[in-house]
Motif scaffolding. Structure first.
Motif, PDB file in Angstrom:
ATOM      1  N   SER A  53       0.732  -0.798  -0.303  1.00 15.58           N
ATOM      2  CA  SER A  53       0.036  -0.212  -0.193  1.00 15.58           C
ATOM      3  C   SER A  53       0.950   0.881  -0.026  1.00 15.58           C
ATOM      4  O   SER A  53       0.951   2.315  -0.469  1.00 15.58           O
ATOM      5  CB  SER A  53      -0.374  -0.088   1.402  1.00 15.58           C
ATOM      6  OG  SER A  53      -2.018   1.245   1.367  1.00 15.58           O
ATOM      7  N   ARG A  54       1.627   1.408   0.518  1.00 19.56           N
ATOM      8  CA  ARG A  54       2.408   2.254   0.899  1.00 19.56           C
ATOM      9  C   ARG A  54       3.482   2.686  -0.716  1.00 19.56           C
ATOM     10  O   ARG A  54       3.295   3.713  -1.013  1.00 19.56           O
ATOM     11  CB  ARG A  54       3.317   2.209   2.410  1.00 19.56           C
ATOM     12  CG  ARG A  54       3.150   2.507   3.576  1.00 19.56           C
ATOM     13  CD  ARG A  54       4.121   2.734   4.547  1.00 19.56           C
ATOM     14  NE  ARG A  54       3.485   3.420   5.829  1.00 19.56           N
ATOM     15  CZ  ARG A  54       3.117   2.709   6.332  1.00 19.56           C
ATOM     16  NH1 ARG A  54       3.559   1.667   6.615  1.00 19.56           N
ATOM     17  NH2 ARG A  54       3.238   3.125   8.098  1.00 19.56           N
ATOM     18  N   TRP A  57       0.989   4.423  -3.154  1.00 17.23           N
ATOM     19  CA  TRP A  57       1.026   5.651  -2.761  1.00 17.23           C
ATOM     20  C   TRP A  57       1.650   6.777  -3.266  1.00 17.23           C
ATOM     21  O   TRP A  57       1.738   7.861  -4.110  1.00 17.23           O
ATOM     22  CB  TRP A  57       0.847   5.880  -1.393  1.00 17.23           C
ATOM     23  CG  TRP A  57       0.620   7.416  -0.163  1.00 17.23           C
ATOM     24  CD1 TRP A  57       0.976   8.250  -0.613  1.00 17.23           C
ATOM     25  CD2 TRP A  57      -0.872   7.650  -1.157  1.00 17.23           C
ATOM     26  NE1 TRP A  57       0.641   9.272  -0.334  1.00 17.23           N
ATOM     27  CE2 TRP A  57      -0.669   9.361  -0.673  1.00 17.23           C
ATOM     28  CE3 TRP A  57      -1.955   7.120  -1.416  1.00 17.23           C
ATOM     29  CZ2 TRP A  57      -1.787  10.121  -0.263  1.00 17.23           C
ATOM     30  CZ3 TRP A  57      -3.416   8.026  -0.794  1.00 17.23           C
ATOM     31  CH2 TRP A  57      -2.849   9.605  -0.230  1.00 17.23           C
ATOM     32  N   ARG A  65      -3.029   4.959  -5.913  1.00 17.29           N
ATOM     33  CA  ARG A  65      -3.387   5.438  -4.771  1.00 17.29           C
ATOM     34  C   ARG A  65      -4.831   5.359  -3.827  1.00 17.29           C
ATOM     35  O   ARG A  65      -4.862   5.105  -2.783  1.00 17.29           O
ATOM     36  CB  ARG A  65      -3.299   7.254  -4.761  1.00 17.29           C
ATOM     37  CG  ARG A  65      -1.778   7.648  -4.558  1.00 17.29           C
ATOM     38  CD  ARG A  65      -1.316   8.842  -4.031  1.00 17.29           C
ATOM     39  NE  ARG A  65      -0.198   9.264  -4.169  1.00 17.29           N
ATOM     40  CZ  ARG A  65       0.233  10.274  -3.724  1.00 17.29           C
ATOM     41  NH1 ARG A  65      -0.765  11.649  -3.964  1.00 17.29           N
ATOM     42  NH2 ARG A  65       1.061  10.287  -3.648  1.00 17.29           N
ATOM     43  N   ALA A  68      -3.765   2.287  -2.965  1.00 14.90           N
ATOM     44  CA  ALA A  68      -3.398   1.373  -2.090  1.00 14.90           C
ATOM     45  C   ALA A  68      -4.409   1.621  -0.676  1.00 14.90           C
ATOM     46  O   ALA A  68      -4.395   1.055  -0.043  1.00 14.90           O
ATOM     47  CB  ALA A  68      -2.058   3.072  -1.891  1.00 14.90           C
ATOM     48  N   MET A  85      -0.420  12.530   3.700  1.00 12.43           N
ATOM     49  CA  MET A  85      -0.755  12.106   2.668  1.00 12.43           C
ATOM     50  C   MET A  85      -2.194  12.681   2.710  1.00 12.43           C
ATOM     51  O   MET A  85      -2.446  13.003   1.692  1.00 12.43           O
ATOM     52  CB  MET A  85      -1.256  10.327   3.261  1.00 12.43           C
ATOM     53  CG  MET A  85      -0.125   9.224   2.975  1.00 12.43           C
ATOM     54  SD  MET A  85      -0.351   8.141   4.159  1.00 12.43           S
ATOM     55  CE  MET A  85      -1.651   7.510   2.728  1.00 12.43           C
TER      56      MET A  85
END
Length: 223
Positions: A53-54, A57, A65, A68, A85
């Protein structure tokens, strides 16, 4: 997760690109062409993967994103990480999903609400208002509703679009959830006329606060 895994996911997202979906999304300020049902299906297959996920992103790609957000662990983010974020999330859908699916479930949500609510950037401030609107319904004891109405009355008419929508939602929520403030909330909406002429599809409720409040209260009474 390896870079190859990220590359594979990006390739899959690229394969899901649909020009028609992109055209529709771009009308709403979202620069991606992936059907959201297909995006959710991909997220369901990947399941929760915080590190992936990171990395997704960090690509900066809007579809990546959104994906994510769907595969992350909301409680795993630190306060400062979410603040960065949110400030990076400039497209409406990424911004909305980040607040709704991640920040609201994170233990730092109240601290972030207070920080963003007072931010000079109207898009960041709109996130603070979105979190405040949730508190109106679920934790009104942490709020001064009369003071919120004062701010809305003074600032909503001339607020930038994203912030204006968030403030209007908060106004409607106060009127819907709190009978003691309902008359004033409707009066503010009628005087400011924000979104009064917004085109509304048949079967949908108008975002004009007096109409929205009245309709939702009517539905509550019918239950």
């Amino acid at each position: 997760m390896t870079e190859t895994t990220v590359a594979e996911v990006m390739a899959e997202l690229a394969a899901l690109e649909d020009p028609k979906a992109r055209k529709v999304n771009e009308k709403h300020g979202d620069d991606h062409g992936v059907n959201l049902s297909k995006l959710r299906a991909l997220a369901k297959r990947l399941k929760t993967q915080q590190e992936l996920s990171r990395r997704l992103w960090d690509t900066g790609d809007t579809a990546a994103r959104l994906l994510a957000i769907l595969i992350c662990r909301p409680k795993a983010f630190e306060r400062d990480e979410l603040d960065v974020m949110l400030r990076e999330a400039r497209t409406p859908k990424v911004h909305d999903w980040l607040v709704s699916y991640v920040v609201k479930k994170n233990p730092h949500s109240e601290e972030l609400r207070l920080t963003w609510f007072a931010d000079s950037d109207p898009v960041v401030a709109s996130a603070g208002w979105a979190l405040t609107t949730e508190r109106v319904a679920k934790k009104p004891e942490v709020l001064d509703l009369a003071e919120l109405l004062d701010v809305i009355e003074a600032e909503m008419k001339d607020a930038p679009e994203r912030l204006q929508w968030a403030m209007n939602h908060c106004l409607a929520q106060i009127g819907i959830e709190h009978p003691e403030h309902r008359t004033r909330a409707i009066d503010i909406g009628e005087r400011l006329e924000v979104l009064k002429d917004y085109p509304t599809s048949s079967g949908c409720t108008s975002p004009f606060a007096p109409t929205w409040i009245t309709e939702m209260v009517r539905r509550q009474h019918e239950k």
